[in-house]
Design a protein around this motif. Structure first.
Motif, short mmCIF file in Angstrom:
data_model
loop_
_atom_site.label_atom_id
_atom_site.label_comp_id
_atom_site.label_asym_id
_atom_site.label_seq_id
_atom_site.Cartn_x
_atom_site.Cartn_y
_atom_site.Cartn_z
N ASN A 104 0.91 -1.12 -0.07
CA ASN A 104 0.16 -0.20 -0.02
C ASN A 104 0.70 1.47 0.18
OD1 ASN A 104 -2.08 2.00 0.23
ND2 ASN A 104 -2.38 1.37 2.66
N ALA A 105 0.63 2.05 -0.82
CA ALA A 105 1.66 3.14 -1.22
C ALA A 105 1.13 4.64 -0.64
CB ALA A 105 1.97 3.42 -2.66
N THR A 106 -0.34 4.40 -0.34
CA THR A 106 -1.13 5.53 0.34
C THR A 106 -0.71 7.05 -0.22
OG1 THR A 106 0.74 5.76 2.18
CG2 THR A 106 -1.09 4.37 2.53
N ASP A 107 -0.49 7.19 -1.62
CA ASP A 107 -0.24 8.53 -2.14
C ASP A 107 1.16 9.05 -1.82
OD1 ASP A 107 -2.51 8.67 -3.95
OD2 ASP A 107 -3.79 9.44 -2.35
N ASP A 108 2.06 8.04 -1.48
CA ASP A 108 3.34 8.72 -0.98
C ASP A 108 4.32 8.04 -1.95
OD1 ASP A 108 5.72 9.22 0.24
OD2 ASP A 108 5.02 8.57 2.16
N ARG A 114 10.21 2.89 -2.37
CA ARG A 114 10.54 1.74 -1.21
C ARG A 114 10.00 0.38 -1.83
NH1 ARG A 114 10.39 6.15 2.22
NH2 ARG A 114 8.41 4.98 3.46
N HIS A 115 8.63 0.46 -1.71
CA HIS A 115 8.22 -0.75 -1.92
C HIS A 115 8.51 -1.49 -3.22
CE1 HIS A 115 5.30 -0.79 1.21
NE2 HIS A 115 4.62 0.17 0.76
N ILE A 116 8.56 -0.68 -4.34
CA ILE A 116 9.09 -1.16 -5.63
C ILE A 116 10.40 -1.56 -5.50
CG2 ILE A 116 9.61 -0.53 -8.09
CD1 ILE A 116 7.65 1.74 -7.85
N ASP A 117 11.39 -1.07 -4.69
CA ASP A 117 12.90 -1.52 -4.57
C ASP A 117 12.94 -2.73 -3.81
OD1 ASP A 117 15.70 -0.77 -5.05
OD2 ASP A 117 15.73 -0.45 -2.83
#
Length: 337
Positions: A104-108, A114-117
């Motif tokens: 969940n990226a929450t518009d950040d 960081r999630h993608i990495d």
């Protein structure tokens, strides 16, 4: 001393020692490789189960060039749109032996990076981006190195990015045509903010099907029940009231229903009402239950799974595909006896 007591994970060498075989034989048995007697293979598998051995997924992914995992990144914190998409996606991927990681990226943007990495570090075989609105979104901001990437209920900035979306225009046309088929000829449209692409497309579908277009019958405001109540009051104050209302989503439709009920307007006898989204917890709880357009998000997720598998296998997919919506009639538009 047990394995738990040492607080260390069993290794392949431990499995080989426990089974009484060589390291190479243990590796072949666990990776279903080579030619081994079934008795030997079973002995190794039994030793692995007894020790609680789990293979190093990352090492195996590096070895075979595929991790059998996919990442899903969403900014839909509430999950209204992401959860049915994820359900359909996971169903198809599971059948292909592929696991799904959801973030969940929450518009950040920084959190998303960081999630993608982290997902890239896990050597995922593909990425799916989705969200709470189907508008175009900025590119991820990181090089994905040609990793298969698909946008679902979302659109990428990259030229030719493969996107799967519901047919908002077609769904709106279905709802409006349904109201017309009931003999309604003064049909209003109350929807959300015009900066949403879905709002513009749903208005276009409405305009294509409405018998007579009257600008006084088209209202835009927030995505909320409060706006629906306000819009309903405005429409009832017109010299010529509508005999049907197509709302841009179910929240707005429910607010309209409340406004009409407060004023003792019969639904659907005096004014028929249809919504969009088919959010069942809301549509079925409305009194009367709300006719609504279903975007078939689970089907969208299933199609995303099939397409992503094809992309992982090397097929190149580009462009935007819109899948059809369906109408779910309920009592808010049922013709009178």
């Amino acid at each position: 001393m047990t394995q738990d007591d040492t607080n260390t994970r069993p290794t392949l060498r431990d499995v080989a020692r426990h089974a009484g075989v060589s390291l190479g034989t243990a590796s072949k048995a666990l990776n279903k490789a080579g030619t081994l007697r079934q008795e030997t293979r079973e002995k190794v598998l039994s030793a692995a189960r007894e020790l609680g051995f789990r293979p190093n997924d990352l090492a195996q992914a590096l070895h075979r060039g595929q991790s059998f995992t996919v990442g899903l990144i969403s900014n839909d914190s509430f999950g209204r749109f992401t959860m049915p998409i994820m359900e359909g996606l996971e169903t198809v991927l599971h059948e292909a032996g592929i696991a799904l990681f959801m973030c969940n990226a929450t518009d950040d943007p920084e959190r998303e990076k960081r999630h993608i990495d982290q997902l890239l570090g896990k050597r995922v075989d593909g990425l799916v981006f989705t969200g709470r609105r189907a508008d175009r979104r900025p590119a991820p901001g990181l090089s994905l190195g040609g990793l298969p990437t698909l946008y679902v209920f979302s659109q990428g900035d990259e030229p030719g990015a493969p996107c799967l979306l519901p047919d908002d225009e077609g769904g709106a046309r279905l709802a409006t045509e349904h109201l017309v088929s009931l003999g309604r000829n003064r049909i209003a449209h109350v929807s959300g903010p015009e900066d949403f692409e879905a709002v513009r497309l749903r208005r276009r579908g409405y305009e294509a099907a409405v018998p007579t277009l009257d600008p006084d019958l088209v209202l835009h405001g927030p995505w909320s029940e409060a706006w629906g109540r306000e819009a309903g009051a405005r429409l009832l104050a017109l010299p010529r009231k509508p005999d049907a209302i197509f709302a841009g989503n179910d929240q707005i439709a429910r607010g309209i229903v409340e406004a009409l009920r407060e004023r003792q307007v019969g639904i659907p006898d005096d004014i028929a009402i249809a919504g969009f989204d088919n959010w069942t917890v809301m549509a079925e709880a409305t009194r009367p239950p709300l006719t609504s357009v279903d975007m078939n998000l689970k089907t969208l997720g299933e199609e995303a799974g099939h397409r992503l598998i094809r992309m992982i296998k090397g097929e190149k997919l580009t462009g935007t595909t819109r899948l059809p919506c369906t109408l779910v009639p309920r009592a808010s538009t049922q013709p009178t006896a």
